[in-house]
Design an enzyme around this catalytic site. Structure first.
Site, PDB file in Angstrom:
ATOM      1  N   THR A 162       0.875  -1.001   0.068  1.00 17.84           N
ATOM      2  CA  THR A 162       0.024   0.044  -0.049  1.00 17.84           C
ATOM      3  C   THR A 162       0.669   1.246   0.163  1.00 17.84           C
ATOM      4  OG1 THR A 162      -0.107  -0.564   2.357  1.00 17.84           O
ATOM      5  CG2 THR A 162      -1.990  -1.235   1.153  1.00 17.84           C
ATOM      6  N   ASP A 163       0.409   2.376  -0.143  1.00 18.70           N
ATOM      7  CA  ASP A 163       0.814   3.670  -0.100  1.00 18.70           C
ATOM      8  C   ASP A 163       0.894   4.527   0.926  1.00 18.70           C
ATOM      9  OD1 ASP A 163       1.038   3.295  -3.055  1.00 18.70           O
ATOM     10  OD2 ASP A 163      -1.072   3.873  -3.329  1.00 18.70           O
ATOM     11  N   SER A 174       1.304   8.650   5.062  1.00 19.17           N
ATOM     12  CA  SER A 174       0.572   8.721   3.546  1.00 19.17           C
ATOM     13  C   SER A 174       1.760   9.032   2.641  1.00 19.17           C
ATOM     14  CB  SER A 174      -0.602   9.932   3.692  1.00 19.17           C
ATOM     15  OG  SER A 174      -0.771   9.914   2.322  1.00 19.17           O
ATOM     16  N   ARG A 175       2.173   7.881   1.797  1.00 17.65           N
ATOM     17  CA  ARG A 175       2.978   8.293   0.831  1.00 17.65           C
ATOM     18  C   ARG A 175       2.945   9.158  -0.139  1.00 17.65           C
ATOM     19  NH1 ARG A 175       3.659   2.398   2.015  1.00 17.65           N
ATOM     20  NH2 ARG A 175       5.234   2.186   3.936  1.00 17.65           N
ATOM     21  N   VAL A 176       1.373   9.528  -0.261  1.00 19.80           N
ATOM     22  CA  VAL A 176       1.128  10.547  -1.095  1.00 19.80           C
ATOM     23  C   VAL A 176       1.354  11.875  -0.553  1.00 19.80           C
ATOM     24  CG1 VAL A 176      -0.827  11.487  -2.704  1.00 19.80           C
ATOM     25  CG2 VAL A 176      -0.274   8.647  -2.697  1.00 19.80           C
TER      26      VAL A 176
END
Length: 502
Positions: A339-340, A365-367
């Site tokens: 997941t991100d 959150s990698r975004v």
């Protein structure tokens, strides 16, 4: 007695001979050699394909799962008691498909697309294969459109973008499903279709979720795919793939979809059960070697499509249950790596009354800021640091009696940060309101309000934003421009609200 016209008879015979076509219909058939626990072993299907649909007697269907040297392992999608050794099995030549379409919105279905809500048959727009290759890199675009959850701590610290895969992880009874349901409720009026996939849940739990969604008018844009604990293992295994297949129908029409998998721990357990019954070699924790691929091929189907393909998206919120907070176990680490980012819920916080019980240190959150509006990004910059330093100082200050003024100020700010990020169940907050209340926190407007009165002040602030002309203008400006108004305007409004409150 009429005479027989021989010429007519001969002409009829000639017509029959001319119109005769020699058609040979071939079918690939096999024989059941073993059956039990939702699994059948079939001999003679040497041309069967992986994931092919097979037909058994009594209208029972099966899906090819194992291709052995001398037999085929099949998972049964119906009542296995209707299948016996010696039964004849036919190949269909088709990969397993489920019906999809607009009419599924507002309905509760099983993983085969059959209705469970007693509202009659569903007219489908077509079918889609349940196993589908994920879209490639060149068919996607970057995730930069926010998917507002309506939960302050998430939108500020762990923002989710449309097309992202964000894991919700934590022990049982810590509020994982509540976060997912609140996110669905917050999509009302935002043109997002929501799909809730229940895997191995109690029927009563799924019924409660349905009633909640119905109460808040969320079933108008939602679908529930239910494979409850009473269903056989094959249906639990197929449930998340059925959910994302329904979602892909809308995504390729240019629409945005939010899908919740609740939960993938039970999905992995169901797959382990099937694999052991199919006599696959067990690996770590008795899971088969391809258990990572089980979830990676599912979650990779979440994407934000390029403009050429319509720009639709699927945002995935998989849920994983941990044992005693152990996020280093096999299935949790697998899904974290796919997941991100993850939202980690801590049991200690939950029992202290900090709800949602999100651990800001382990949640990420990698975004990140790419999926935040400028208004929220501006006011959430220091929140994570404030929380982290507060947690550290909180444990340290328990051992010392004398605290210097600077440390005291940081502890006070931390207490107010924790308090303002608390939120009630199903009480989602509009983005503009979130931005204003977080502005109050970061600019120090809450520093002279007692901690026990923080939530009361928050409610008064929202009331003033709703009823006053000045408040309405601020809300409209933030919603339209996605940025905060001038500091003078906001400061003036907050000071007036504080006078009314104090």
């Amino acid at each position: 007695m009429s005479k027989i016209n021989l010429s007519e008879i001969s002409s009829l015979i000639k017509q029959q001979i001319e119109s005769y076509k020699d058609e040979i219909k071939t079918e690939t058939v096999g024989t059941v050699v073993e059956v039990g626990d939702g699994i059948a072993l079939v001999h003679g299907l040497d041309k069967a394909m992986q994931a092919e649909l097979l037909i058994f007697p009594n209208d029972v269907y099966g899906m090819v799962q194992n291709l052995n040297d001398d037999s085929v392992g099949v998972i049964l999608l119906g009542d296995s008691s209707l299948v016996s050794e010696g039964d004849t099995v036919k190949c269909t030549g088709r990969i397993l498909e489920i019906p999809v379409g607009e009419n599924f919105i507002g309905r509760v279905v099983n993983p085969l697309g059959q209705p469970l809500d007693g509202k009659g048959a569903i007219k489908a727009n077509g079918t889609r294969p349940i196993e589908q290759k994920a879209t490639g890199v060149m068919q996607r675009q970057s995730v930069n459109v926010p998917l507002q959850t309506g939960i302050k701590v998430l939108d500020a610290l762990v923002p989710i973008g449309r097309g992202q895969r964000e894991l919700i992880i934590g022990d049982r009874q810590t509020g994982k499903t509540s976060i997912a349901i609140d996110t669905i409720l917050n999509q009302k009026g935002k043109d997002v279709i929501c799909i809730y996939v229940a895997i191995g849940q109690k029927e009563s739990s799924v019924s409660n979720i349905y009633e909640t969604l119905k109460k808040y008018d969320a079933m108008d844009y939602s679908i529930i795919v239910d494979a409850s604990a009473s269903n056989p293992g094959p249906l639990l295994y197929l449930a998340p793939y059925a959910g994302v297949t329904l979602g892909e129908y809308f995504m390729f029409q240019g629409k945005d979809v939010l899908i919740v998998y609740d939960d993938l721990t039970k999905h992995a357990v169901a797959y382990r059960e099937l694999s052991l019954l199919l006599k696959r070699a067990p690996g770590r924790e008795a899971y088969p070697g391809d258990v990572f691929y089980l979830h990676s091929r599912l979650l990779e189907r979440a994407a934000r499509l390029s403009a050429d393909l319509g720009g639709g998206s699927i945002t995935a919120l998989p849920i994983i249950e941990t044992q005693a907070g152990d996020i280093s176990a096999y299935i949790p680490t697998n899904v974290i790596s796919i997941t991100d980012g993850q939202i980690y819920l801590q049991a200690d916080y939950f029992y202290k009354g900090i709800r949602p019980a999100i651990n800001a240190g382990l949640s990420v959150s990698r975004v990140g800021g790419a999926a935040q509006t400028k208004a929220i990004k501006k006011v959430s910059g220091t929140l994570r640091l404030d929380l982290a330093s507060y947690r550290e100082l909180e444990s340290f200050s328990q051992f010392g009696s004398d605290i210097d003024p600077a440390t005291k100020a940081r502890l006070d700010r931390g207490e107010r940060t924790v308090e303002i990020l608390k939120q009630g169940l199903h009480e989602t907050i509009p983005m503009a309101n979130e931005a204003v209340v977080l502005y109050c926190l970061t600019k120090g407007f809450l520093d002279n309000i007692d901690v026990e009165n923080i939530l009361k002040f928050e409610r008064e602030l929202y009331r003033q934003l709703d009823i006053t002309e000045e408040g309405k203008k601020i809300v409209n400006y933030i919603n339209e421009q996605k940025v905060l108004p001038d500091a003078d305007v906001l400061d003036s409004f907050i000071k007036k609200t504080k006078k009314i409150f104090m």
